[in-house]
Design an enzyme around this catalytic site. Structure first.
Site, PDB file in Angstrom:
ATOM      1  N   GLY A  71       1.109  -1.577  -0.072  1.00  0.00           N
ATOM      2  CA  GLY A  71       0.043  -0.389  -0.204  1.00  0.00           C
ATOM      3  C   GLY A  71       0.654   1.315   0.066  1.00  0.00           C
ATOM      4  CB  SER A 131      -8.183  -8.930  -0.623  1.00  0.00           C
ATOM      5  OG  SER A 131      -6.213  -9.208   0.228  1.00  0.00           O
ATOM      6  CG  ASN A 132      -2.281  -7.771  -1.886  1.00  0.00           C
ATOM      7  OD1 ASN A 132      -1.131  -8.730  -2.492  1.00  0.00           O
ATOM      8  ND2 ASN A 132      -2.234  -7.718  -0.612  1.00  0.00           N
ATOM      9  CE  LYS A 156       1.991  -8.214  -2.218  1.00  0.00           C
ATOM     10  NZ  LYS A 156       1.424  -7.729  -1.154  1.00  0.00           N
ATOM     11  CG  ASN A 185       6.429  -7.188   9.212  1.00  0.00           C
ATOM     12  OD1 ASN A 185       7.565  -7.041  10.190  1.00  0.00           O
ATOM     13  ND2 ASN A 185       6.703  -6.482   7.592  1.00  0.00           N
ATOM     14  CB  CYS A 199      -4.260  -3.957   7.046  1.00  0.00           C
ATOM     15  SG  CYS A 199      -3.218  -3.046   6.538  1.00  0.00           S
TER      16      CYS A 199
END
Ligand SMILES: [Zn+2]
Length: 285
Positions: free
Chosen positions: A43, A71-72, A88, A133, A202
Protein backbone atom coordinates in the site's frame (compact mmCIF):
# COMPACT_ATOMS: atom_id res chain seq x y z
CA UNK A 1 28.09 17.26 -10.00
CA UNK A 2 28.86 14.79 -12.72
CA UNK A 3 28.89 15.63 -16.40
CA UNK A 4 25.69 13.67 -16.98
CA UNK A 5 23.63 15.65 -19.50
CA UNK A 6 19.90 15.50 -20.01
CA UNK A 7 19.08 14.39 -23.55
CA UNK A 8 16.20 15.85 -25.57
CA UNK A 9 13.77 13.14 -24.46
CA UNK A 10 14.68 13.73 -20.82
CA UNK A 11 14.37 17.49 -21.16
CA UNK A 12 10.86 16.85 -22.48
CA UNK A 13 9.91 14.17 -19.91
CA UNK A 14 11.13 16.22 -16.93
CA UNK A 15 10.31 19.68 -18.33
CA UNK A 16 7.97 20.58 -15.44
CA UNK A 17 10.82 19.89 -13.01
CA UNK A 18 13.52 21.53 -15.08
CA UNK A 19 11.70 24.86 -15.48
CA UNK A 20 11.53 25.38 -11.71
CA UNK A 21 14.44 27.21 -10.07
CA UNK A 22 14.28 24.87 -7.05
CA UNK A 23 15.04 21.86 -9.26
CA UNK A 24 16.37 22.86 -12.69
CA UNK A 25 18.57 20.58 -14.81
CA UNK A 26 21.00 20.13 -11.90
CA UNK A 27 18.25 18.89 -9.59
CA UNK A 28 16.93 16.54 -12.24
CA UNK A 29 20.43 15.14 -12.66
CA UNK A 30 20.55 14.54 -8.89
CA UNK A 31 17.35 12.51 -9.18
CA UNK A 32 18.65 10.54 -12.18
CA UNK A 33 21.84 9.76 -10.27
CA UNK A 34 19.93 8.98 -7.07
CA UNK A 35 19.04 5.57 -5.69
CA UNK A 36 16.26 4.52 -3.34
CA UNK A 37 15.53 1.15 -1.72
CA UNK A 38 11.78 0.71 -1.24
CA UNK A 39 11.06 -1.98 1.34
CA UNK A 40 7.57 -3.29 0.64
CA UNK A 41 5.64 -3.15 -2.64
CA UNK A 42 2.25 -2.88 -0.99
CA UNK A 43 0.00 0.00 0.00
CA UNK A 44 2.74 2.50 0.87
CA UNK A 45 5.29 1.17 -1.60
CA UNK A 46 2.96 1.33 -4.63
CA UNK A 47 2.51 5.11 -4.83
CA UNK A 48 6.08 5.69 -3.67
CA UNK A 49 7.44 3.48 -6.47
CA UNK A 50 5.17 5.13 -9.03
CA UNK A 51 6.13 8.71 -8.18
CA UNK A 52 9.83 8.01 -7.65
CA UNK A 53 9.92 6.30 -11.06
CA UNK A 54 7.97 9.11 -12.71
CA UNK A 55 10.32 11.67 -11.13
CA UNK A 56 13.28 9.92 -12.75
CA UNK A 57 15.05 8.49 -9.70
CA UNK A 58 17.67 6.54 -11.59
CA UNK A 59 17.92 3.37 -9.51
CA UNK A 60 15.07 1.82 -7.56
CA UNK A 61 15.48 -1.27 -5.41
CA UNK A 62 12.29 -3.07 -4.44
CA UNK A 63 12.19 -5.62 -1.61
CA UNK A 64 9.13 -7.83 -1.10
CA UNK A 65 8.62 -11.56 -0.71
CA UNK A 66 4.83 -11.61 -1.23
CA UNK A 67 2.69 -12.45 -4.22
CA UNK A 68 -0.18 -10.22 -5.34
CA UNK A 69 -3.57 -11.14 -3.87
CA UNK A 70 -6.88 -9.85 -5.13
CA UNK A 71 -7.57 -8.22 -1.74
CA UNK A 72 -4.42 -6.08 -2.25
CA UNK A 73 -5.81 -4.33 -5.31
CA UNK A 74 -8.11 -1.99 -3.33
CA UNK A 75 -5.00 0.03 -2.37
CA UNK A 76 -1.78 -1.46 -3.85
CA UNK A 77 -2.09 0.39 -7.12
CA UNK A 78 1.19 -0.65 -8.73
CA UNK A 79 -0.43 -4.09 -9.26
CA UNK A 80 -3.33 -4.89 -11.58
CA UNK A 81 -5.95 -7.63 -11.75
CA UNK A 82 -3.87 -9.70 -14.14
CA UNK A 83 -0.97 -9.70 -11.65
CA UNK A 84 -2.80 -11.77 -9.01
CA UNK A 85 -0.52 -14.64 -8.05
CA UNK A 86 2.65 -13.01 -9.43
CA UNK A 87 5.49 -11.88 -7.16
CA UNK A 88 4.89 -8.25 -6.17
CA UNK A 89 8.44 -7.29 -7.10
CA UNK A 90 7.88 -8.50 -10.69
CA UNK A 91 4.59 -6.70 -11.06
CA UNK A 92 6.09 -3.49 -9.66
CA UNK A 93 9.16 -3.77 -11.91
CA UNK A 94 6.92 -4.17 -14.98
CA UNK A 95 5.00 -1.05 -14.00
CA UNK A 96 8.20 0.99 -13.70
CA UNK A 97 9.62 -0.33 -16.98
CA UNK A 98 6.45 0.71 -18.80
CA UNK A 99 6.42 4.16 -17.16
CA UNK A 100 10.02 5.31 -17.40
CA UNK A 101 12.93 3.64 -19.21
CA UNK A 102 15.38 5.93 -17.37
CA UNK A 103 14.87 3.93 -14.16
CA UNK A 104 16.90 0.81 -13.39
CA UNK A 105 14.93 -1.50 -11.12
CA UNK A 106 16.59 -4.08 -8.88
CA UNK A 107 14.14 -6.60 -7.48
CA UNK A 108 14.72 -8.55 -4.29
CA UNK A 109 12.09 -11.23 -3.71
CA UNK A 110 13.20 -11.87 -0.17
CA UNK A 111 12.19 -11.05 3.37
CA UNK A 112 14.44 -8.51 5.06
CA UNK A 113 16.37 -10.08 7.95
CA UNK A 114 19.20 -9.10 10.29
CA UNK A 115 21.46 -11.28 8.14
CA UNK A 116 20.69 -9.68 4.76
CA UNK A 117 19.80 -6.08 5.63
CA UNK A 118 23.32 -4.70 5.20
CA UNK A 119 23.76 -6.26 1.75
CA UNK A 120 20.35 -5.05 0.59
CA UNK A 121 20.67 -1.46 1.86
CA UNK A 122 24.32 -1.00 0.91
CA UNK A 123 24.82 1.31 -2.05
CA UNK A 124 21.45 3.10 -1.90
CA UNK A 125 21.25 6.80 -1.05
CA UNK A 126 18.07 6.46 1.01
CA UNK A 127 15.67 3.79 2.27
CA UNK A 128 11.90 4.16 2.10
CA UNK A 129 10.22 1.96 4.71
CA UNK A 130 6.94 0.83 3.19
CA UNK A 131 6.75 -2.32 5.30
CA UNK A 132 3.70 -3.53 7.15
CA UNK A 133 5.21 -5.10 10.25
CA UNK A 134 7.11 -4.05 13.35
CA UNK A 135 9.98 -6.51 12.91
CA UNK A 136 10.98 -4.94 9.58
CA UNK A 137 10.40 -1.40 10.86
CA UNK A 138 12.71 -1.82 13.89
CA UNK A 139 15.28 -3.75 11.87
CA UNK A 140 15.44 -0.99 9.24
CA UNK A 141 15.63 1.70 11.90
CA UNK A 142 18.47 0.01 13.75
CA UNK A 143 20.46 -0.78 10.61
CA UNK A 144 19.99 2.72 9.19
CA UNK A 145 21.04 4.37 12.49
CA UNK A 146 24.12 2.14 12.77
CA UNK A 147 25.11 2.62 9.11
CA UNK A 148 24.16 6.32 8.86
CA UNK A 149 21.62 5.66 6.09
CA UNK A 150 18.70 8.09 5.63
CA UNK A 151 15.29 6.46 6.24
CA UNK A 152 11.77 7.56 5.37
CA UNK A 153 9.19 6.19 7.79
CA UNK A 154 5.50 5.77 7.03
CA UNK A 155 2.81 3.80 8.79
CA UNK A 156 -0.96 3.42 8.48
CA UNK A 157 -3.79 2.19 10.66
CA UNK A 158 -7.44 2.11 9.51
CA UNK A 159 -8.05 5.82 8.71
CA UNK A 160 -4.82 7.28 10.16
CA UNK A 161 -1.26 7.60 8.99
CA UNK A 162 2.07 8.96 10.15
CA UNK A 163 5.24 10.03 8.36
CA UNK A 164 8.66 11.19 9.46
CA UNK A 165 12.20 11.24 8.09
CA UNK A 166 15.40 10.15 9.78
CA UNK A 167 18.50 11.40 7.99
CA UNK A 168 20.65 9.52 10.52
CA UNK A 169 23.36 12.09 10.15
CA UNK A 170 24.48 12.28 13.77
CA UNK A 171 26.92 15.11 13.13
CA UNK A 172 24.60 17.24 11.09
CA UNK A 173 24.66 21.01 11.38
CA UNK A 174 21.60 21.10 9.18
CA UNK A 175 19.23 23.87 10.22
CA UNK A 176 16.28 21.57 9.52
CA UNK A 177 17.35 19.28 12.36
CA UNK A 178 15.90 19.76 15.84
CA UNK A 179 17.41 22.59 17.90
CA UNK A 180 20.33 20.78 19.51
CA UNK A 181 21.59 19.67 16.11
CA UNK A 182 20.47 16.11 16.68
CA UNK A 183 17.32 14.25 15.75
CA UNK A 184 15.56 11.17 17.02
CA UNK A 185 15.35 7.72 15.49
CA UNK A 186 12.22 5.54 15.39
CA UNK A 187 13.18 3.86 18.69
CA UNK A 188 13.52 7.27 20.37
CA UNK A 189 9.84 7.88 19.57
CA UNK A 190 8.58 4.30 19.96
CA UNK A 191 11.13 2.50 22.18
CA UNK A 192 9.52 -0.93 22.01
CA UNK A 193 7.39 -2.82 19.55
CA UNK A 194 4.01 -3.89 20.86
CA UNK A 195 3.61 -7.50 21.88
CA UNK A 196 2.79 -9.75 18.93
CA UNK A 197 -0.95 -10.00 18.42
CA UNK A 198 -1.78 -6.80 20.32
CA UNK A 199 -1.85 -4.58 17.24
CA UNK A 200 -4.09 -5.97 14.51
CA UNK A 201 -2.99 -5.76 10.87
CA UNK A 202 -4.89 -4.52 7.82
CA UNK A 203 -6.32 -7.97 7.17
CA UNK A 204 -7.93 -7.95 10.62
CA UNK A 205 -9.06 -4.33 10.98
CA UNK A 206 -9.36 -3.08 7.43
CA UNK A 207 -7.82 0.05 5.97
CA UNK A 208 -9.20 2.87 3.84
CA UNK A 209 -7.80 2.11 0.39
CA UNK A 210 -6.74 5.66 -0.46
CA UNK A 211 -5.02 6.19 2.93
CA UNK A 212 -1.68 4.50 2.07
CA UNK A 213 -1.77 6.44 -1.21
CA UNK A 214 -1.59 9.71 0.71
CA UNK A 215 1.04 8.47 3.15
CA UNK A 216 3.21 6.81 0.48
CA UNK A 217 3.11 10.01 -1.59
CA UNK A 218 4.25 12.02 1.44
CA UNK A 219 7.18 9.62 1.86
CA UNK A 220 8.06 9.93 -1.84
CA UNK A 221 7.94 13.72 -1.47
CA UNK A 222 10.44 13.57 1.41
CA UNK A 223 12.77 11.27 -0.53
CA UNK A 224 12.69 13.49 -3.63
CA UNK A 225 13.50 16.53 -1.47
CA UNK A 226 16.32 14.61 0.21
CA UNK A 227 17.84 13.72 -3.18
CA UNK A 228 17.39 17.31 -4.38
CA UNK A 229 18.98 18.62 -1.17
CA UNK A 230 16.22 21.18 -1.02
CA UNK A 231 13.32 21.95 1.31
CA UNK A 232 12.62 21.20 4.98
CA UNK A 233 12.46 17.51 5.79
CA UNK A 234 10.25 16.01 8.50
CA UNK A 235 13.35 15.48 10.61
CA UNK A 236 12.58 15.84 14.30
CA UNK A 237 8.91 16.15 13.33
CA UNK A 238 6.19 13.50 13.16
CA UNK A 239 3.34 14.24 10.76
CA UNK A 240 0.05 12.65 11.74
CA UNK A 241 -2.80 12.42 9.25
CA UNK A 242 -6.41 11.61 10.12
CA UNK A 243 -8.42 10.92 6.97
CA UNK A 244 -11.79 10.96 8.75
CA UNK A 245 -11.19 14.42 10.27
CA UNK A 246 -9.13 15.41 7.23
CA UNK A 247 -6.52 16.85 9.56
CA UNK A 248 -2.74 16.99 9.45
CA UNK A 249 -0.88 17.61 12.69
CA UNK A 250 2.88 17.88 13.11
CA UNK A 251 4.49 17.31 16.49
CA UNK A 252 8.14 17.84 17.39
CA UNK A 253 9.91 14.65 18.38
CA UNK A 254 13.13 14.67 20.36
CA UNK A 255 16.10 12.34 20.61
CA UNK A 256 15.97 10.10 23.68
CA UNK A 257 19.34 9.96 25.48
CA UNK A 258 18.31 6.51 26.77
CA UNK A 259 17.51 5.21 23.28
CA UNK A 260 18.92 1.67 22.97
CA UNK A 261 20.33 2.30 19.49
CA UNK A 262 21.18 6.01 19.17
CA UNK A 263 21.31 7.11 22.84
CA UNK A 264 24.29 7.99 25.02
CA UNK A 265 24.96 4.39 26.03
CA UNK A 266 23.45 2.22 23.31
CA UNK A 267 22.72 -1.45 23.98
CA UNK A 268 22.38 -2.28 20.29
CA UNK A 269 25.71 -2.23 18.51
CA UNK A 270 24.67 -4.62 15.76
CA UNK A 271 21.32 -5.77 14.37
CA UNK A 272 22.45 -9.26 15.38
CA UNK A 273 21.84 -8.14 19.01
CA UNK A 274 18.07 -8.02 18.50
CA UNK A 275 15.44 -10.75 18.07
CA UNK A 276 13.28 -8.93 15.52
CA UNK A 277 10.82 -11.69 14.76
CA UNK A 278 8.42 -11.78 17.66
CA UNK A 279 8.77 -8.93 20.11
CA UNK A 280 11.86 -7.15 18.74
CA UNK A 281 13.45 -7.74 22.13
CA UNK A 282 17.07 -6.91 22.71
CA UNK A 283 18.64 -10.22 23.59
CA UNK A 284 20.27 -10.63 26.99
CA UNK A 285 23.68 -11.59 25.68
ZN1 LIG B 1 17.03 6.60 18.93
Amino acid sequence: MSDLRLDATQLDRYSRHVIMDEIGPEGQKRLLEGSVLVVGAGGLGSPAIQYLAAAGVGRLGIVDDDAVERSNLQRQIVHADGDVGRPKVESAADYVAALNPDVDVETHEIRLTAENVADLVDGYDVVLDASDNFATRYLLNDHCVLSGTPLSHGAIYRFEGQVTTFTNDRNSDDATVADDGDAPCYRCIFPEAPEPGTVPDCATTGVLGVLPGTVGCLQATEVVKYLLENGDLLEGRLLMYDAMEMSFETVDVRPNPACPVCGDDPEIESVEDVAYEGTCEISAD
